[in-house]
Design a protein around this motif. Structure first.
Motif, PDB file in Angstrom:
ATOM      1  N   SER A  64       0.835  -1.211   0.000  1.00  0.00           N
ATOM      2  CA  SER A  64       0.000   0.000   0.000  1.00  0.00           C
ATOM      3  C   SER A  64       0.864   1.253   0.000  1.00  0.00           C
ATOM      4  CB  SER A  64      -0.893   0.015   1.241  1.00  0.00           C
ATOM      5  OG  SER A  64      -1.539   1.274   1.322  1.00  0.00           O
ATOM      6  N   CYS A  65       0.412   2.235  -0.742  1.00  0.00           N
ATOM      7  CA  CYS A  65       1.070   3.540  -0.704  1.00  0.00           C
ATOM      8  C   CYS A  65       0.690   4.240   0.593  1.00  0.00           C
ATOM      9  CB  CYS A  65       0.670   4.382  -1.912  1.00  0.00           C
ATOM     10  SG  CYS A  65      -0.884   5.271  -1.668  1.00  0.00           S
ATOM     11  N   THR A  66       1.203   5.439   0.780  1.00  0.00           N
ATOM     12  CA  THR A  66       1.027   6.198   2.014  1.00  0.00           C
ATOM     13  C   THR A  66      -0.444   6.530   2.300  1.00  0.00           C
ATOM     14  OG1 THR A  66       3.178   7.144   1.591  1.00  0.00           O
ATOM     15  CG2 THR A  66       1.783   8.307   3.173  1.00  0.00           C
ATOM     16  N   GLY A  67      -1.134   7.048   1.311  1.00  0.00           N
ATOM     17  CA  GLY A  67      -2.547   7.387   1.491  1.00  0.00           C
ATOM     18  C   GLY A  67      -2.781   8.597   2.380  1.00  0.00           C
TER      19      GLY A  67
ATOM     20  N   TRP B 233      -2.794  -1.413  -2.955  1.00  0.00           N
ATOM     21  CA  TRP B 233      -3.623  -0.226  -2.762  1.00  0.00           C
ATOM     22  C   TRP B 233      -2.838   1.023  -3.126  1.00  0.00           C
ATOM     23  CZ3 TRP B 233      -8.526   0.762  -0.488  1.00  0.00           C
ATOM     24  CH2 TRP B 233      -9.223  -0.379  -0.074  1.00  0.00           C
ATOM     25  N   THR B 234      -3.487   1.959  -3.756  1.00  0.00           N
ATOM     26  CA  THR B 234      -2.854   3.246  -4.018  1.00  0.00           C
ATOM     27  C   THR B 234      -3.924   4.324  -3.817  1.00  0.00           C
ATOM     28  OG1 THR B 234      -1.116   4.130  -5.440  1.00  0.00           O
ATOM     29  CG2 THR B 234      -3.188   3.620  -6.534  1.00  0.00           C
ATOM     30  N   GLY B 235      -3.521   5.435  -3.162  1.00  0.00           N
ATOM     31  CA  GLY B 235      -4.533   6.390  -2.718  1.00  0.00           C
ATOM     32  C   GLY B 235      -5.056   7.347  -3.762  1.00  0.00           C
ATOM     33  N   CYS B 236      -4.392   7.389  -4.924  1.00  0.00           N
ATOM     34  CA  CYS B 236      -4.834   8.306  -5.983  1.00  0.00           C
ATOM     35  C   CYS B 236      -4.243   7.844  -7.312  1.00  0.00           C
ATOM     36  CB  CYS B 236      -4.425   9.747  -5.653  1.00  0.00           C
ATOM     37  SG  CYS B 236      -2.714  10.131  -6.067  1.00  0.00           S
ATOM     38  N   PRO B 237      -4.606   8.477  -8.420  1.00  0.00           N
ATOM     39  CA  PRO B 237      -4.129   7.982  -9.722  1.00  0.00           C
ATOM     40  C   PRO B 237      -2.619   8.109  -9.952  1.00  0.00           C
ATOM     41  CG  PRO B 237      -6.107   9.312 -10.007  1.00  0.00           C
ATOM     42  CD  PRO B 237      -5.654   9.502  -8.586  1.00  0.00           C
ATOM     43  N   ASN B 238      -1.869   8.748  -9.044  1.00  0.00           N
ATOM     44  CA  ASN B 238      -0.416   8.785  -9.235  1.00  0.00           C
ATOM     45  C   ASN B 238       0.214   7.395  -9.182  1.00  0.00           C
ATOM     46  OD1 ASN B 238      -0.034  11.533  -9.708  1.00  0.00           O
ATOM     47  ND2 ASN B 238      -0.090  12.000  -7.521  1.00  0.00           N
ATOM     48  N   SER B 239      -0.481   6.441  -8.571  1.00  0.00           N
ATOM     49  CA  SER B 239      -0.096   5.025  -8.640  1.00  0.00           C
ATOM     50  C   SER B 239       1.201   4.651  -7.945  1.00  0.00           C
ATOM     51  CB  SER B 239      -0.017   4.555 -10.109  1.00  0.00           C
ATOM     52  OG  SER B 239      -1.272   4.621 -10.692  1.00  0.00           O
ATOM     53  N   CYS B 240       1.525   5.355  -6.844  1.00  0.00           N
ATOM     54  CA  CYS B 240       2.740   5.002  -6.101  1.00  0.00           C
ATOM     55  C   CYS B 240       2.686   3.562  -5.587  1.00  0.00           C
ATOM     56  CB  CYS B 240       2.930   5.941  -4.926  1.00  0.00           C
ATOM     57  SG  CYS B 240       2.935   7.672  -5.401  1.00  0.00           S
ATOM     58  N   GLY B 241       1.485   3.073  -5.310  1.00  0.00           N
ATOM     59  CA  GLY B 241       1.324   1.695  -4.819  1.00  0.00           C
ATOM     60  C   GLY B 241       1.211   0.679  -5.948  1.00  0.00           C
TER      61      GLY B 241
ATOM     62  N   PHE C 255      -0.866  10.759   5.493  1.00  0.00           N
ATOM     63  CA  PHE C 255       0.223  11.733   5.359  1.00  0.00           C
ATOM     64  C   PHE C 255       0.287  12.412   3.992  1.00  0.00           C
ATOM     65  CE2 PHE C 255       1.948   8.522   8.390  1.00  0.00           C
ATOM     66  CZ  PHE C 255       2.053   9.341   9.505  1.00  0.00           C
ATOM     67  N   CYS C 256      -0.423  11.912   2.993  1.00  0.00           N
ATOM     68  CA  CYS C 256      -0.225  12.415   1.631  1.00  0.00           C
ATOM     69  C   CYS C 256      -1.416  13.275   1.213  1.00  0.00           C
ATOM     70  CB  CYS C 256      -0.060  11.244   0.664  1.00  0.00           C
ATOM     71  SG  CYS C 256       0.155  11.799  -1.031  1.00  0.00           S
ATOM     72  N   ASN C 257      -1.129  14.500   0.825  1.00  0.00           N
ATOM     73  CA  ASN C 257      -2.237  15.408   0.490  1.00  0.00           C
ATOM     74  C   ASN C 257      -2.849  15.141  -0.883  1.00  0.00           C
ATOM     75  OD1 ASN C 257       0.405  16.517  -0.194  1.00  0.00           O
ATOM     76  ND2 ASN C 257      -0.759  18.187  -1.113  1.00  0.00           N
ATOM     77  N   PHE C 258      -2.232  14.294  -1.694  1.00  0.00           N
ATOM     78  CA  PHE C 258      -2.861  13.910  -2.972  1.00  0.00           C
ATOM     79  C   PHE C 258      -3.929  12.837  -2.776  1.00  0.00           C
ATOM     80  CE2 PHE C 258       1.334  15.221  -4.909  1.00  0.00           C
ATOM     81  CZ  PHE C 258       0.822  16.275  -5.637  1.00  0.00           C
ATOM     82  N   ALA C 259      -3.884  12.188  -1.619  1.00  0.00           N
ATOM     83  CA  ALA C 259      -4.713  10.986  -1.436  1.00  0.00           C
ATOM     84  C   ALA C 259      -6.202  11.295  -1.498  1.00  0.00           C
ATOM     85  CB  ALA C 259      -4.376  10.339  -0.096  1.00  0.00           C
TER      86      ALA C 259
HETATM   87 FE1  SF4 Z   1       0.042   9.917  -2.270  1.00  0.00          FE
HETATM   88 FE2  SF4 Z   1      -1.353   9.238  -4.425  1.00  0.00          FE
HETATM   89 FE3  SF4 Z   1       1.189   8.486  -4.190  1.00  0.00          FE
HETATM   90 FE4  SF4 Z   1      -0.606   7.353  -2.639  1.00  0.00          FE
HETATM   91  S1  SF4 Z   1      -0.570   7.224  -4.880  1.00  0.00           S
HETATM   92  S2  SF4 Z   1       1.372   8.171  -1.984  1.00  0.00           S
HETATM   93  S3  SF4 Z   1      -2.010   8.989  -2.305  1.00  0.00           S
HETATM   94  S4  SF4 Z   1       0.493  10.543  -4.388  1.00  0.00           S
END
Ligand code: SF4
Ligand code: SRM
Length: 517
Positions: free
Chosen positions: A395-398, A434-442, A401-405
Motif C-alpha cells: 500500500s502507498c502512504t494514502g 492499494w494506491t490512494g490516488c491515480p499517481n499510482s505510487c502503490g 500523510f499524503c495530500n494527494f490521497a
Molecule cells: Fe500519495 Fe497518491 Fe502516491 Fe498514494 S498514490 S502516496 S495517495 S500521491
C-alpha cells in the motif's frame, strides 16, 4: 555552482521555480532554513526545494516533515537502521517509517530544526537522502537477494551504487542532474524473476546473454502517472555491466537537455521517445555517449515467476540463509527498526535488505543460529509464513500523510485483509496493491488485484471509493493490469473482493462462515 539550464523556456510553475533557483541550492542554506523554522521560511523553499534534500513538507501534518532516504539496491546496515530508528524515536507517536515501493525508507514526524543534526548523523554512517524527490532520479532498485541467491546472474549492488554515485556525486549533490524535466526511475535486475518490476522504470536493465557473454538488454520509458501508464519498451540495446553507468549518463543527459518541459503531464521520458521515435532517441543517446550501441540480445533471461522472498532460503554461501519477513504494508515504528537492527547483528552480518513489496530480508544467518532466530518475538509481528492475502499486500502512504490521497489506504488495506482472512482460506498468495490516488505510487497496475483511490457515490453522498484493476502480471512476460470496475464505495468492497478471490483465485469459504450476517 549553478544548474545545467534546460534548453526550453520555463513554461510551468515547476520550471519557473527551478529556473529561479536550483532546488539543490538549499543544501547550502539548510542551517538558515532550520533556524527560521517551517512557518517563517520561504514557501517555495519549504514546499518544493527542500525535496531536493529528501525533506518533504506535509500539508496534512504541517511542521512534521517526511524524510525520504536513498538506499541503493535496498541495502541498509544495522548501524544505519539503528540511526534511523533513533531519529524517529525522538518524535514519539509522530515518528515512524515506511518501507517504500522502491526498496527505500521514508521517515516521519521530522522537525526541520533537527535536520542539520540529522544530516550530520547520516554522514557518520554513510547515509544520504539527497535528490530523492521532485525532478531527480529516485532510489535505484536492484535485486533484493543480490550476492545471496545461488541462481543469480549478476550481483547488482555495486552497479546500483555506481549509478547513484554518478547522479548524486557520491551523495554530495550533483547539479548536473538536479534539473531534469520530471522524476526519473532506474532499475537493474540481476536475477531471473524481475524482482525490480523492470517494466515500470524509465530505464531498466534486464539480464541477457550474447554469445555467452553476460550483459543487459535495456528497456526505456516505463512510467505511471495520473493521465497515462506505459510499460517500458526496448531501446534495442545490449550493454555489458561496465557500460551501464555511461548509458545512464547518456540517457539522462539527452532527457535533461531535450525532455518536454511544457506540461508536467507530458514531461516523463516516454513522451520524448513518442515525439522523436525510438530510432532518433537511440541515435541521440549514441551521439551523447560517442559510440554505437550494440543491438539487443535475442532473448532476455527473465524466465521465472516473480519471487517475494518471504520465508527461509539457502544462500549461495554454504551454511548460510536469508530470511524474508512480511512487514504489513511496510510500516515500521522506532522499536521495530531497533529490533531489526539488533536481530541482523545478533544472527546475521549486520545487514538488512528491503524489497519493492515493502518487506524486509535478513541475510547471512548461519544454519547453527537459524533455529534461535526463528524464535525471536518480532517474527510474530513480521511473519515469515503469512497467509495468502497478507503476504502480497502492498500500500502507498494514502491520506494519513499524503495530500494527494483521495482515500485512506494502509489502515484500510490491513483491516480489510484481516476481515477477508477471517472468512476465506487463500492457499496461493494473491498480490493486492492499494494506491490512494491515480499517481499510482502503490503500483495497482502490477497487482493481481489493484485498488486505486477515487471518490464514489453511495446513497446520494460522496464517499471514499476505489477503481478496481485486474490482470497485472509480474516476473516473466510482465504485463500491466487494467481498470475493470470504477468507483466502488470502500464500504461495498469486501463482498466484491470475496467473490473475486473465490471465483478467480481459488479461495475457499471457511467452515461456519455466515455471509448473510
Ligand atoms: Fe500519495 Fe497518491 Fe502516491 Fe498514494 S498514490 S502516496 S495517495 S500521491
Ligand atoms: Fe510516488 C508523488 C509516495 C513510489 C508515482 N509519491 C508522490 C508523493 C511525493 C506526493 C507528495 O508529495 O505527497 C508521495 C509522498 C507521500 C508520503 O508522504 O509518503 C509519494 N511514491 C511514494 C511512495 C512512498 C509510496 C509508498 O508508500 O511506497 C514511494 C516512494 C518511492 C521512493 O522510495 O522513492 C512512491 N511513486 C512511486 C511509484 C512506484 C515506483 O517507482 O515503482 C510511482 C509510479 C512509477 C512512476 O513514477 O513512473 C510513483 N508519485 C508518483 C507520481 C506520478 C508521477 C508522474 O509522472 O505523474 C507522483 C506525483 C508527481 O510526481 O507529481 C508521486
Amino acid at each position: 555552482m549553478t544548474s545545467t539550464l534546460p534548453q526550453k523556456v520555463a513554461t510551468n510553475k515547476f520550471e519557473k521555480l527551478k529556473a529561479e533557483k536550483d532546488g539543490l541550492t538549499v543544501k547550502d542554506e539548510i542551517e538558515t532554513l532550520a533556524r527560521l523554522g517551517w512557518e517563517a521560511m520561504d514557501e517555495t523553499d519549504r514546499d518544493y526545494r527542500l525535496k531536493w534534500l529528501g525533506v518533504f513538507f506535509r500539508p496534512v501534518t504541517p511542521g512534521k516533515f517526511m524524510l525520504r532516504m536513498r538506499l541503493p539496491n535496498g541495502v541498509i546496515t544495522s548501524e544505519q537502521m539503528r540511526v534511523l530508528g533513533e531519529i524517529v524515536q525522538r518524535y514519539g507517536d509522530d515518528g515512524n517509517s515506511d518501507i517504500t515501493t522502491r526498496q527505500n525508507l521514508q521517515l516521519r514526524g521530522i522537525r526541520i530544526e533537527d535536520i542539520p543534526d540529522i544530516f550530520r548523523r547520516f554522514e557518520t554512517v554513510g547515509l544520504t537522502s539527497i535528490q530523492s524527490g521532485m525532478d531527480n532520479v529516485r532510489n535505484i532498485t536492484g535485486s533484493p537477494v543480490a550476492g545471496l541467491d545461488a541462481d543469480e546472474l549478476y550481483d547488482t549492488r555495486e552497479l546500483v551504487q555506481q549509478v547513484q554515485d554518478l547522479i548524486t556525486n557520491h551523495g554530495k549533490g550533483n547539479f548536473e542532474f538536479s534539473n531534469l524535466p520530471r522524476k526519473f526511475n532506474i532499475a537493474i535486475a540481476g536475477c531471473r524473476d524481475n524482482s525490480v518490476h523492470a517494466e515500470i522504470n524509465d530505464i531498466a536493465f534486464v539480464p541477457a546473454f550474447k554469445q555467452n557473454i553476460f550483459g543487459f538488454n535495456v528497456l526505456v520509458g516505463g512510467f505511471f502517472s495520473a493521465t497515462r501508464c506505459a510499460a517500458a519498451i526496448p531501446l534495442n540495446a545490449w550493454v555489458q555491466p561496465h557500460q551501464v553507468v555511461g548509458l545512464c549518463r547518456g540517457i539522462l543527459e539527452v532527457y535533461r537537455d531535450n525532455g518536454l518541459r511544457g506540461s508536467r503531464q507530458k514531461a516523463r521520458l516516454m513522451w520524448l521517445i513518442d515525439e522523436w521515435g525510438m530510432n532518433k532517441f537511440r541515435s541521440e543517446v549514441e551521439k551523447q555517449m560517442g559510440y554505437f550501441l550494440e543491438p539487443e540480445a535475442e532473448k532476455d533471461e527473465i524466465l521465472w515467476e516473480k519471487r517475494d522472498h518471504i520465508g527461509v532460503y539457502k544462500q549461495k554461501q554454504p551454511g548460510f540463509n536469508y530470511v524474508g519477513l512480511n512487514v504489513p504494508v511496510g510500516r515500521l515504528y522506532a522499536n521495530d527498526m531497533l529490533e531489526l537492527a539488533r536481530i541482523a547483528e545478533v544472527y546475521g552480518a549486520g545487514e538488512i535488505r528491503l524489497t519493492v513489496e515493502q518487506n524486509v530480508i535478513i541475510p547471512h544467518i548461519s544454519d547453527s543460529r537459524l533455529d534461535a532466530f526463528l524464535t525471536e518475538p518480532i517474527l510474530d509481528q513480521f511473519s515469515i509464513n503469512p497467509s495468502g492475502l497478507s503476504r502480497g499486500l502492498v500500500s502507498c502512504t494514502g491520506a494519513q500523510f499524503c495530500n494527494f490521497a483521495l482515500v485512506e489506504t494502509k489502515n484500510r488495506a490491513t483491516a480489510l485483509v484481516k476481515e477477508l482472512e477471517a472468512e476465506l482460506t487463500v492457499e496461493k498468495p494473491v498480490r493486492i496493491h492499494w494506491t490512494g490516488c491515480p499517481n499510482s505510487c502503490g503500483q495497482p497496475q502490477v497487482a493481481d488485484i489493484g485498488l486505486m483511490g477515487t471518490k464514489a457515490r453511495k446513497e446520494g453522498k460522496v464517499v471514499e471509493g476505489v477503481n478496481l484493476y485486474m490482470g497485472g502480471t509480474v516476473g516473466k512476460d510482465a504485463k500491466l493490469g487494467e481498470c475493470v470496475q470504477k468507483s466502488i464505495p470502500c464500504d461495498d468492497l469486501k463482498p466484491i473482493l470475496r467473490q473475486i478471490l473465490v471465483e478467480q483465485f481459488g479461495a475457499k469459504l471457511k467452515d461456519g462462515v455466515d455471509l448473510t450476517s
